[in-house]
Write a protein that holds these residues in place. Structure first.
Motif, PDB file in Angstrom:
ATOM      1  N   PHE A 124       0.882  -1.167   0.000  1.00 50.04           N
ATOM      2  CA  PHE A 124       0.000   0.000   0.000  1.00 50.04           C
ATOM      3  C   PHE A 124       0.923   1.223   0.000  1.00 50.04           C
ATOM      4  CE2 PHE A 124      -2.991  -3.151   1.220  1.00 50.04           C
ATOM      5  CZ  PHE A 124      -4.274  -2.634   1.035  1.00 50.04           C
ATOM      6  N   VAL A 125       1.213   1.748  -1.178  1.00 52.48           N
ATOM      7  CA  VAL A 125       2.160   2.861  -1.245  1.00 52.48           C
ATOM      8  C   VAL A 125       1.547   4.179  -0.828  1.00 52.48           C
ATOM      9  CG1 VAL A 125       3.609   1.777  -2.996  1.00 52.48           C
ATOM     10  CG2 VAL A 125       1.697   3.229  -3.699  1.00 52.48           C
ATOM     11  N   ALA A 126       0.207   4.244  -0.792  1.00 53.22           N
ATOM     12  CA  ALA A 126      -0.487   5.459  -0.353  1.00 53.22           C
ATOM     13  C   ALA A 126      -1.796   5.029   0.289  1.00 53.22           C
ATOM     14  CB  ALA A 126      -0.741   6.393  -1.524  1.00 53.22           C
ATOM     15  N   VAL A 140       5.316  -8.124  -7.470  1.00 51.83           N
ATOM     16  CA  VAL A 140       4.955  -7.063  -6.535  1.00 51.83           C
ATOM     17  C   VAL A 140       3.677  -6.402  -7.017  1.00 51.83           C
ATOM     18  CG1 VAL A 140       5.686  -4.959  -5.376  1.00 51.83           C
ATOM     19  CG2 VAL A 140       7.390  -6.664  -6.050  1.00 51.83           C
ATOM     20  N   MET A 141       2.670  -6.401  -6.147  1.00 52.06           N
ATOM     21  CA  MET A 141       1.380  -5.811  -6.445  1.00 52.06           C
ATOM     22  C   MET A 141       1.198  -4.573  -5.569  1.00 52.06           C
ATOM     23  SD  MET A 141      -0.826  -9.376  -6.665  1.00 52.06           S
ATOM     24  CE  MET A 141      -1.938  -8.863  -7.983  1.00 52.06           C
ATOM     25  N   VAL A 142       0.555  -3.546  -6.119  1.00 54.41           N
ATOM     26  CA  VAL A 142       0.458  -2.281  -5.397  1.00 54.41           C
ATOM     27  C   VAL A 142      -0.961  -1.738  -5.399  1.00 54.41           C
ATOM     28  CG1 VAL A 142       1.013   0.179  -5.611  1.00 54.41           C
ATOM     29  CG2 VAL A 142       2.841  -1.482  -5.536  1.00 54.41           C
ATOM     30  N   HIS A 143      -1.401  -1.335  -4.206  1.00 57.34           N
ATOM     31  CA  HIS A 143      -2.618  -0.539  -4.042  1.00 57.34           C
ATOM     32  C   HIS A 143      -2.180   0.924  -4.113  1.00 57.34           C
ATOM     33  CE1 HIS A 143      -6.669   0.193  -2.096  1.00 57.34           C
ATOM     34  NE2 HIS A 143      -6.083   1.369  -1.996  1.00 57.34           N
ATOM     35  N   PRO A 144      -2.630   1.682  -5.141  1.00 57.66           N
ATOM     36  CA  PRO A 144      -2.043   3.002  -5.358  1.00 57.66           C
ATOM     37  C   PRO A 144      -2.801   4.176  -4.734  1.00 57.66           C
ATOM     38  CG  PRO A 144      -3.265   2.365  -7.291  1.00 57.66           C
ATOM     39  CD  PRO A 144      -3.419   1.236  -6.304  1.00 57.66           C
ATOM     40  N   THR A 145      -4.123   4.099  -4.606  1.00 54.96           N
ATOM     41  CA  THR A 145      -5.026   5.127  -4.059  1.00 54.96           C
ATOM     42  C   THR A 145      -5.238   6.317  -4.986  1.00 54.96           C
ATOM     43  OG1 THR A 145      -4.635   4.526  -1.756  1.00 54.96           O
ATOM     44  CG2 THR A 145      -5.457   6.758  -2.158  1.00 54.96           C
TER      45      THR A 145
END
Length: 421
Positions: free
Chosen positions: A205-207, A237-242
């Motif tokens: 969760f980068v943001a 690598v998977m990312v939740h960006p917001t």
């Protein structure tokens, strides 16, 4: 001639009796149409021979089964494709709790209802209790439960003091377990722990929204370290960006999959430069368009505002797809309690994706992304017999992707639609 060729090829394949599967494992599946792959012409009046969990042969034109090959009546007569992958699910519902010892009769209905009922032979769990999901996965692989292959990312990582506001109602003991690394070393340690628990990747969760318009962001060096450690171990690598800034941070960190479009910023558009960077760096996208209407409706956002925000997410998907980006189907089901993915197909089509592009997002694209393109994602001799049989042709109506007659994984029917449904 085709019938003779089929009989001869099957007889030749089975001539070494010591290697030939039992007859109950060898059957003929017929269909009105077969989509071999999204980029190949379909076959009408098609058939597939399944043997020992693999695809043995396939073709078109009516054919009678050779000796020793039974007809799979329950699943024949529909439109056949490769098995589907949902690249964004969660096994967080209470129905899956205690998976290590919970009775089969309690676990099987929710498992089928969330996955195989809709054709998913592979799913990616993007955040749940790692030990519980691993227990569920192992019971499926042992044959105690009928379910999809489960790929996991272990415990997601959040920014320091950055648990999103919508998770703060979790029990305190669970909140305390959510990793919020404060250093590069801590981030790498979380990746190692996840991998030791069976994870095939990492979710960042980068943001994260904190409420009142505040966004807390993961330090760039921590995100990069987590990505590097994951890649060294062969994971994704998977990312939740917001928001768009989170998407940019994900790209700079070297991630593989962005798991949402974005609506939480008034600047819902993704710049041409950002989309170009994503495509150039081979970042895949899971749009989760259906999720946005679901979330906005829960928040009592007026319908016209919902439509505008979801439309912005559709434009992001359209721009990404038009630029050549790899799209992976996913719904965030498990967090989202609406199990039926029909609306996701409708929204993807509304964004401009063709039925075959949607099929690719379900089959060949995720197989390639997860380094499994040599064994699944297409209907091809030698590949795993992961198959979906639909009641209608999705090329004429994308809603039919959700109208599943049968779901077959490694040759075994996991879901067969009752005639009364």
């Amino acid at each position: 001639m085709k019938r003779v060729t089929l009989i001869l090829s099957l007889a030749t394949a089975g001539c070494a009796s010591s290697q030939r599967p039992a007859s109950t494992d060898r059957y003929l599946l017929t269909g009105t149409r077969l989509y071999v792959a999204p980029d190949a012409p379909p076959l009408d009046n098609a058939w597939v021979v399944v043997s020992g969990g693999k695809i043995e042969a396939m073709g078109s034109a009516p054919v009678a089964p050779p000796p020793g090959v039974r007809i799979e009546d329950a699943c024949s007569g529909g439109v056949i494709t490769a098995g589907f992958q949902n690249s964004h699910v969660h096994f967080t519902d209470a129905a899956f709790a205690g998976a290590v010892s919970r009775p089969r009769d309690e676990l099987q209905p929710p498992l089928s209802g969330m996955t195989t009922r809709f054709g998913f032979t592979t799913v990616v769990d993007t955040g749940s209790d790692p030990a519980n999901t691993e227990a569920l996965r192992q019971r499926i692989e042992r044959g105690e439960l009928q379910g999809p292959a489960i790929l996991t990312v272990g415990s997601p990582m959040y920014p320091r003091n950055g648990i999103p506001f919508y998770l703060r109602d979790l029990p305190p003991e669970l909140l305390a377990q959510l990793p919020q690394p404060a250093s590069v070393e801590e981030a790498r340690a979380v990746v190692r722990t996840n991998a030791e628990g069976g994870a095939k990747g990492t979710k960042l969760f980068v943001a994260t929204p904190q409420g009142g318009g505040e966004i807390r962001r993961m330090a760039a060096e921590i995100a990069r370290a987590a990505a590097d450690e994951t890649h060294q171990r062969g994971g994704l690598v998977m990312v939740h960006p917001t928001d768009p800034e989170g998407v940019s941070a994900a790209v700079q960190a070297g991630v593989d999959v962005v798991v949402h479009t974005t609506i939480d910023s008034p600047k819902t558009g993704w710049s041409e430069e950002l989309v170009g960077q994503m495509v150039a760096r081979h970042v895949s996208l899971v749009p989760t368009l259906q999720l946005w209407g679901y979330e906005l409706a829960k928040a009592d956002v007026p319908a016209d505002v919902r439509d505008r925000l979801v439309g912005g997410a559709e434009r992001q998907l359209a721009a990404f797809s038009s630029a050549g980006g790899q799209v992976l189907f996913g719904t965030d089901v498990g967090y989202m309690t609406d199990l039926d993915p029909t609306q996701e197909y409708v929204l993807m089509a509304h964004a401009g994706l063709t039925p075959m592009q949607i099929l690719a997002s379900l089959t060949s694209a995720p197989a390639a992304r997860w380094s499994a393109a040599e064994r699944r994602g297409r209907v091809k001799p030698g590949f795993d017999a992961d198959l979906v049989v639909l009641n209608g042709d999705p090329s004429t109506d994308v809603r039919r992707f959700a109208d599943v007659k049968c779901t077959i994984r490694t040759g075994k029917a996991l879901f067969v639609r009752a005639s009364a449904e």
